[in-house]
Design a protein around this motif. Structure first.
Motif, short mmCIF file in Angstrom:
data_model
loop_
_atom_site.label_atom_id
_atom_site.label_comp_id
_atom_site.label_asym_id
_atom_site.label_seq_id
_atom_site.Cartn_x
_atom_site.Cartn_y
_atom_site.Cartn_z
N GLY A 2 2.32 5.85 5.22
CA GLY A 2 2.49 5.02 4.04
C GLY A 2 2.79 5.79 2.77
O GLY A 2 2.95 5.19 1.71
N PHE A 3 2.86 7.11 2.86
CA PHE A 3 3.23 7.92 1.71
C PHE A 3 4.67 8.40 1.93
O PHE A 3 4.95 9.15 2.86
CB PHE A 3 2.27 9.08 1.51
CG PHE A 3 0.92 8.65 1.01
CD1 PHE A 3 0.65 8.61 -0.36
CD2 PHE A 3 -0.07 8.23 1.89
CE1 PHE A 3 -0.58 8.19 -0.82
CE2 PHE A 3 -1.30 7.81 1.44
CZ PHE A 3 -1.57 7.79 0.07
N LEU A 4 5.57 7.93 1.09
CA LEU A 4 7.01 8.11 1.28
C LEU A 4 7.57 9.09 0.25
O LEU A 4 7.13 9.08 -0.91
CB LEU A 4 7.73 6.76 1.13
CG LEU A 4 7.10 5.57 1.88
CD1 LEU A 4 7.81 4.27 1.49
CD2 LEU A 4 7.16 5.79 3.39
N GLY A 11 10.62 -2.38 2.87
CA GLY A 11 10.22 -3.71 2.42
C GLY A 11 9.64 -3.65 1.03
O GLY A 11 8.57 -3.04 0.84
N PRO A 12 10.31 -4.21 0.04
CA PRO A 12 9.81 -4.15 -1.34
C PRO A 12 8.38 -4.66 -1.49
O PRO A 12 7.62 -4.17 -2.32
CB PRO A 12 10.80 -5.03 -2.12
CG PRO A 12 12.05 -5.02 -1.30
CD PRO A 12 11.60 -4.93 0.13
N ASP A 13 8.00 -5.63 -0.65
CA ASP A 13 6.66 -6.20 -0.75
C ASP A 13 5.60 -5.34 -0.09
O ASP A 13 4.44 -5.73 -0.01
CB ASP A 13 6.64 -7.62 -0.18
CG ASP A 13 6.94 -7.66 1.32
OD1 ASP A 13 7.44 -6.65 1.86
OD2 ASP A 13 6.65 -8.70 1.95
N THR A 14 5.99 -4.13 0.37
CA THR A 14 5.01 -3.18 0.92
C THR A 14 4.78 -1.98 -0.01
O THR A 14 3.93 -1.14 0.28
CB THR A 14 5.45 -2.65 2.30
OG1 THR A 14 6.57 -1.78 2.15
CG2 THR A 14 5.80 -3.79 3.24
N ILE A 15 5.54 -1.90 -1.10
CA ILE A 15 5.47 -0.73 -2.00
C ILE A 15 4.46 -0.99 -3.11
O ILE A 15 4.58 -1.95 -3.88
CB ILE A 15 6.85 -0.42 -2.61
CG1 ILE A 15 7.93 -0.32 -1.53
CG2 ILE A 15 6.76 0.86 -3.44
CD1 ILE A 15 7.73 0.77 -0.51
N ARG A 43 0.80 -1.22 0.00
CA ARG A 43 0.00 0.00 0.00
C ARG A 43 0.84 1.28 0.00
O ARG A 43 0.31 2.37 -0.21
CB ARG A 43 -0.93 0.02 1.22
CG ARG A 43 -1.98 -1.07 1.20
CD ARG A 43 -2.92 -0.97 2.38
NE ARG A 43 -3.72 0.26 2.36
CZ ARG A 43 -4.83 0.42 1.64
NH1 ARG A 43 -5.28 -0.55 0.86
NH2 ARG A 43 -5.51 1.56 1.70
N LYS A 44 2.13 1.18 0.23
CA LYS A 44 2.96 2.38 0.34
C LYS A 44 3.21 2.98 -1.04
O LYS A 44 3.44 2.26 -2.01
CB LYS A 44 4.29 2.04 1.03
CG LYS A 44 4.12 1.61 2.48
CD LYS A 44 5.44 1.18 3.09
CE LYS A 44 5.24 0.66 4.51
NZ LYS A 44 6.50 0.12 5.08
N ILE A 45 3.14 4.29 -1.09
CA ILE A 45 3.32 5.04 -2.34
C ILE A 45 4.58 5.89 -2.21
O ILE A 45 4.73 6.65 -1.25
CB ILE A 45 2.11 5.95 -2.62
CG1 ILE A 45 0.81 5.13 -2.71
CG2 ILE A 45 2.34 6.78 -3.88
CD1 ILE A 45 0.74 4.18 -3.88
#
Length: 456
Positions: free
Chosen positions: A177-179, A215-219, A143-145
């Protein structure tokens, strides 16, 4: 502001209109400018005074303010079929035709187009597309953007969180979650002795470190403007997109090009993502798509992403998202004509014809004692004002130097945009070299007068 004129347009505005993105100190002191019509690159106020609009409205009125062909297309569609939606499998024929044209113009071989009313809504829509796709594919944690510092992607709650601007703290944003990765502004953030290619390589390493830390699996995806427009016309450093693209591919992170400002010719290419070899999975467009004559945004999905999204949408029975006026037939007809004007009536060619003069005058203005950097591409440019050229130290904030320059230029009949300590220009695509000279003649005179006023 003249308060002696009873019930003037200016007073009526101050009583009834709530202005966003407006310096309220200036508004209270000087009053608003109330416009009635336009002609070519000029707009006219209620007193008959004309202004050269060196920002194309808000980057979007690229065919000028009274292009008869676009007006005729709007009127003809209004007489034929003025309004409908794009829900439930029903859509206007003009919207289908526009979709075909956008895919043809895009760098994608195939795909589909989804319509909104603005660039903010289009970027917001892509976030939901990403979240739905990952969730349906068994990765709800993705979900992270990722966006960049100084980026501008819109004003909805999600897109304001994506926008890397300090003012969004006023709303308690960004949401978790917004990076925000590094801003690719070499002049401002390059290290001493570091080349542009080395700078780009460092930013790419930093991006990979961010991805690994989170974590790549969170992007869910990364959004980037080819040129950061509302960030002050930040042209990417040499090799920047070539450096970050393999990292996104390595971790299977979708890449979205926000072409709201750059799309349809502003950089001298039809797409900024083509000019800078971004190779995105999705393109977000707005502004120039209708030459500013109708509100519209579009999400152009490349085939691979589109196929994946269609698959999960079919599993869910629908993509549960949409806007009442998205794909409006009036907007679609205007967009078809506007794109024809850009492509076939020489507007894109004119950008390339006159951009040399534009950049030459911009660089000349950049030689001013208090100009730190003059930067730009195509018909978009900015001059950053500094206290010291060598150290790049900004002037004290209380001087509001760019606001002063813009306000004095306005009195001289020139509309330009203050952004931080920079003055930003993005004139219409129909502009002539003589009109470019008029803009810079006024601006050069204005800058000298402002610095004399503040005693520097």
């Amino acid at each position: 502001m003249d308060t002696n004129v009873s019930n003037s347009w200016e007073q009526r505005d101050m009583q009834a209109v709530f202005h966003g993105f407006t310096d309220l100190g200036t508004l209270n002191a000087e009053g608003p400018v109330i416009l009635t019509h336009g002609d070519g690159i000029r707009v006219f106020d209620v007193h008959g005074k004309s202004y050269i609009d060196a920002n194309s409205g808000l980057w979007n009125n690229v065919a000028g303010f009274n292009h008869q062909g676009i007006i005729d297309a709007l009127c003809a569609q209004a007489r034929k079929f003025p309004g409908y939606h794009a829900f439930f499998g029903r859509v206007a024929d003009t919207t289908v035709a526009l979709s075909e044209k956008l895919i043809e113009l895009s760098p994608f071989d195939a795909g589909k187009v989804y319509y909104t009313n603005s660039g903010s809504e289009a970027n917001d829509t892509v976030v939901k597309m990403l979240w739905m796709l990952h969730r349906r594919n068994g990765q709800p944690q993705r979900r992270k953007i990722i966006t960049r510092v100084n980026a501008y992607h819109g004003v909805t709650v999600a897109t304001a969180s994506m926008t890397g601007k300090a003012y969004n703290a006023e709303f308690g944003l960004p949401l978790p979650g917004f990076l925000h990765a590094d801003c690719p502004h070499y002049w401002r953030f390059g290290l001493e002795g570091e080349t542009e290619l080395e700078f780009s390589a460092r930013l790419a390493r930093n991006l990979e470190e961010l991805i690994l830390k989170e974590g790549p699996d969170t992007i869910a995806g990364m959004f980037a403007e080819p040129v950061q427009g509302a960030g002050g016309v930040i042209v990417p450093a040499e090799g920047y997109f070539e450096a970050i693209r393999p990292i996104l591919r390595k971790y299977n992170i979708p890449f979205i090009a926000d072409e709201v400002i750059c799309g349809f010719g502003r950089t001298g290419e039809m797409w900024g993502s083509v000019k800078y070899d971004m190779q995105p999975d999705i393109i977000v467009a707005s502004k120039c798509i209708t030459a500013g004559y109708f509100p519209m945004g579009a999400v152009i999905l490349g085939k691979a992403f589109c196929d994946a999204l269609m698959k999960v949408s079919e599993e869910a029975e629908e993509f549960p998202h949409g806007f009442t006026a998205g794909g409006n037939p009036l907007g679609s007809a205007v967009a078809l004509k506007s794109l024809a004007v850009i492509e076939d009536e020489g507007l894109l060619g004119n950008v390339n014809k006159v951009s040399g003069r534009f950049m030459a005058r911009l660089k000349k203005l950049g030689e001013h004692k208090y100009a730190g950097e003059a930067r730009g591409v195509g018909l978009m440019g900015a001059v950053e004002i500094v206290a010291d050229k060598k150290t790049k130290q900004p002037l004290p904030g209380h001087l509001q130097i760019s606001e002063r320059i813009a306000n004095k230029a306005l009195k001289k009949g020139l509309i330009c945009r203050p952004l931080g300590q920079a003055i930003v220009l993005g004139p219409p695509f129909i502009i002539t070299e003589a009109e470019i000279d008029q803009i810079f003649d006024i601006l050069e005179e204005t800058v000298d007068e402002v610095f004399a006023d503040v005693g520097l």
